[in-house]
Write an enzyme that holds these catalytic residues in place. Structure first.
Site, PDB file in Angstrom:
ATOM      1  NE  ARG A 122      10.431  20.057  -2.234  1.00 41.96           N
ATOM      2  CZ  ARG A 122      10.305  21.393  -2.344  1.00 41.96           C
ATOM      3  NH1 ARG A 122       9.690  22.071  -1.404  1.00 41.96           N
ATOM      4  NH2 ARG A 122      10.818  22.020  -3.374  1.00 41.96           N
ATOM      5  CB  SER A 123       9.365  13.650  -6.465  1.00 42.84           C
ATOM      6  OG  SER A 123      10.633  13.996  -5.990  1.00 42.84           O
ATOM      7  NE  ARG A 171      -2.959  21.817 -16.134  1.00 45.14           N
ATOM      8  CZ  ARG A 171      -3.725  22.439 -15.235  1.00 45.14           C
ATOM      9  NH1 ARG A 171      -4.809  21.857 -14.772  1.00 45.14           N
ATOM     10  NH2 ARG A 171      -3.419  23.652 -14.822  1.00 45.14           N
ATOM     11  CG  HIS A 197      -7.781  18.884 -16.272  1.00 50.31           C
ATOM     12  ND1 HIS A 197      -6.842  19.598 -15.564  1.00 50.31           N
ATOM     13  CD2 HIS A 197      -8.891  18.864 -15.493  1.00 50.31           C
ATOM     14  CE1 HIS A 197      -7.361  19.999 -14.421  1.00 50.31           C
ATOM     15  NE2 HIS A 197      -8.603  19.555 -14.345  1.00 50.31           N
ATOM     16  CB  SER A 204      11.957   8.724  -8.220  1.00 48.20           C
ATOM     17  OG  SER A 204      12.896   8.500  -7.177  1.00 48.20           O
ATOM     18  N   GLY A 205      13.606  11.843  -8.111  1.00 47.49           N
ATOM     19  CA  GLY A 205      14.915  12.450  -8.328  1.00 47.49           C
ATOM     20  C   GLY A 205      16.032  11.445  -8.151  1.00 47.49           C
ATOM     21  CB  SER A 206      17.026   9.427  -5.214  1.00 47.37           C
ATOM     22  OG  SER A 206      15.795   8.787  -4.931  1.00 47.37           O
ATOM     23  N   GLY A 207      15.739   8.151  -7.836  1.00 46.01           N
ATOM     24  CA  GLY A 207      15.522   6.869  -8.515  1.00 46.01           C
ATOM     25  C   GLY A 207      15.728   5.683  -7.598  1.00 46.01           C
ATOM     26  CB  THR A 223      11.958   6.769  -3.301  1.00 46.28           C
ATOM     27  OG1 THR A 223      12.696   7.986  -3.327  1.00 46.28           O
ATOM     28  CG2 THR A 223      10.910   6.832  -2.209  1.00 46.28           C
ATOM     29  CB  SER A 227      14.545  22.463  -4.111  1.00 44.53           C
ATOM     30  OG  SER A 227      14.265  22.301  -2.749  1.00 44.53           O
ATOM     31  CD  GLU A 276      12.008  17.823  -4.421  1.00 49.55           C
ATOM     32  OE1 GLU A 276      12.682  16.878  -3.981  1.00 49.55           O
ATOM     33  OE2 GLU A 276      11.954  18.926  -3.842  1.00 49.55           O
ATOM     34  CG  ASP A 293       2.689  22.284 -15.919  1.00 49.62           C
ATOM     35  OD1 ASP A 293       1.853  21.368 -15.680  1.00 49.62           O
ATOM     36  OD2 ASP A 293       2.807  23.281 -15.189  1.00 49.62           O
TER      37      ASP A 293
HETATM   38  O1  LIG Z   1      10.289  15.329  -0.667  1.00 52.26           O
HETATM   39  C1  LIG Z   1      11.380  15.010  -1.039  1.00 52.26           C
HETATM   40  C2  LIG Z   1      12.582  15.503  -0.265  1.00 52.26           C
HETATM   41  O2  LIG Z   1      12.240  16.699   0.400  1.00 52.26           O
HETATM   42  C3  LIG Z   1      13.859  15.727  -1.076  1.00 52.26           C
HETATM   43  O3  LIG Z   1      13.939  17.037  -1.618  1.00 52.26           O
HETATM   44  C4  LIG Z   1      11.520  14.042  -2.182  1.00 52.26           C
HETATM   45  O4  LIG Z   1      10.765  14.483  -3.256  1.00 52.26           O
HETATM   46  C5  LIG Z   1      11.020  12.672  -1.695  1.00 52.26           C
HETATM   47  O5  LIG Z   1      11.825  12.232  -0.646  1.00 52.26           O
HETATM   48  C6  LIG Z   1      11.057  11.656  -2.838  1.00 52.26           C
HETATM   49  O6  LIG Z   1      12.395  11.473  -3.247  1.00 52.26           O
HETATM   50  P1  LIG Z   1      12.761  11.085  -4.719  1.00 52.26           P
HETATM   51  O7  LIG Z   1      12.017   9.805  -5.025  1.00 52.26           O
HETATM   52  O8  LIG Z   1      14.236  10.889  -4.705  1.00 52.26           O
HETATM   53  O9  LIG Z   1      12.344  12.197  -5.646  1.00 52.26           O
END
Ligand SMILES: O=C([C@H](O)CO)[C@H](O)[C@H](O)COP(=O)(O)O
Length: 186
Positions: A45-46, A56, A59, A85-88, A90, A150, A153, A161
């Site tokens: 999702r990230s 963009r 664009h 990357s939320g976790s940093g 992955t 979430s 993300e 944006d």
């Molecule tokens: O899709 C994801 C998962 O559902 C957690 O909410 C994450 O975006 C995906 O696993 C990538 O992780 P990060 O690199 O830690 O953002």
């Protein structure tokens, strides 16, 4: 009657977006302006948010590639790798960050944890509030009622944006010019 869960999400976004600093965004904008070419990377999702950002940037007339596409070339010194990357932590993103660093390219990251592997390697870090079970240091289940990453993300999509809106006047780009580059085969 209000959609209650949607209300919870919009209140979280409104509250936590205030913790994203203009200083971080300014440094990110400067890194983009300085880059020869921009490579954008993210997983899951990230990665969807990062992919929308790459669209963009295209664009705006910048040279941009999304990592993993068959049309994406090799990265070199002078280029910028943007990692969301939320976790940093992955694995594939850590590996790509190492590769980029070894070539002399710069790294910018949007992340919850600036001290995690990717944040530690990055030249520019935009800290985004959030929680994720993928990193024990920032697995704060009291922060958000939403599952997993979430909040990060969503906020990363909105931060991207806002960066586009910062870049538009700096690159003298109007919405019409941007739209003229939009895909005509979709
Ligand atoms: O899709 C994801 C998962 O559902 C957690 O909410 C994450 O975006 C995906 O696993 C990538 O992780 P990060 O690199 O830690 O953002």
């Amino acid at each position: 009657m209000k959609a209650k869960k949607l209300q919870i999400i919009s209140e979280e976004i409104s509250k936590y977006s205030q913790y994203v600093t203009q200083e971080d965004i300014d440094r990110f904008v400067q890194a983009i302006l300085k880059a020869k070419r921009i490579f954008v990377n993210g997983a899951g999702r990230s990665g969807f948010a990062a992919r929308a950002f790459s669209n963009r940037l295209m664009h705006l007339g910048l040279t941009v590639y999304f990592v993993g596409e068959p049309t994406t070339p090799s990265i070199h010194e002078g280029d910028l790798l943007v990692i969301g990357s939320g976790s940093g932590t992955t694995a594939s993103l850590v590996s790509n960050a190492k590769k980029a660093k070894s070539t002399g390219a710069s790294i910018a990251t949007l992340t919850i944890d600036p001290k995690a592997t990717i944040g530690s390697m990055a030249d520019v870090v935009v800290v985004i509030p959030g929680a994720t079970p993928k990193n024990e240091e920032v697995n704060n289940t009291n922060l958000s009622q939403q599952p997993m990453g979430s909040l990060f993300e969503q906020l990363s999509w909105l931060t991207y944006d806002s960066v586009i809106m910062e870049l538009m006047p700096l690159l003298h780009q109007t919405e019409d010019e941007m739209f003229s580059r939009h895909a005509n085969m979709e």
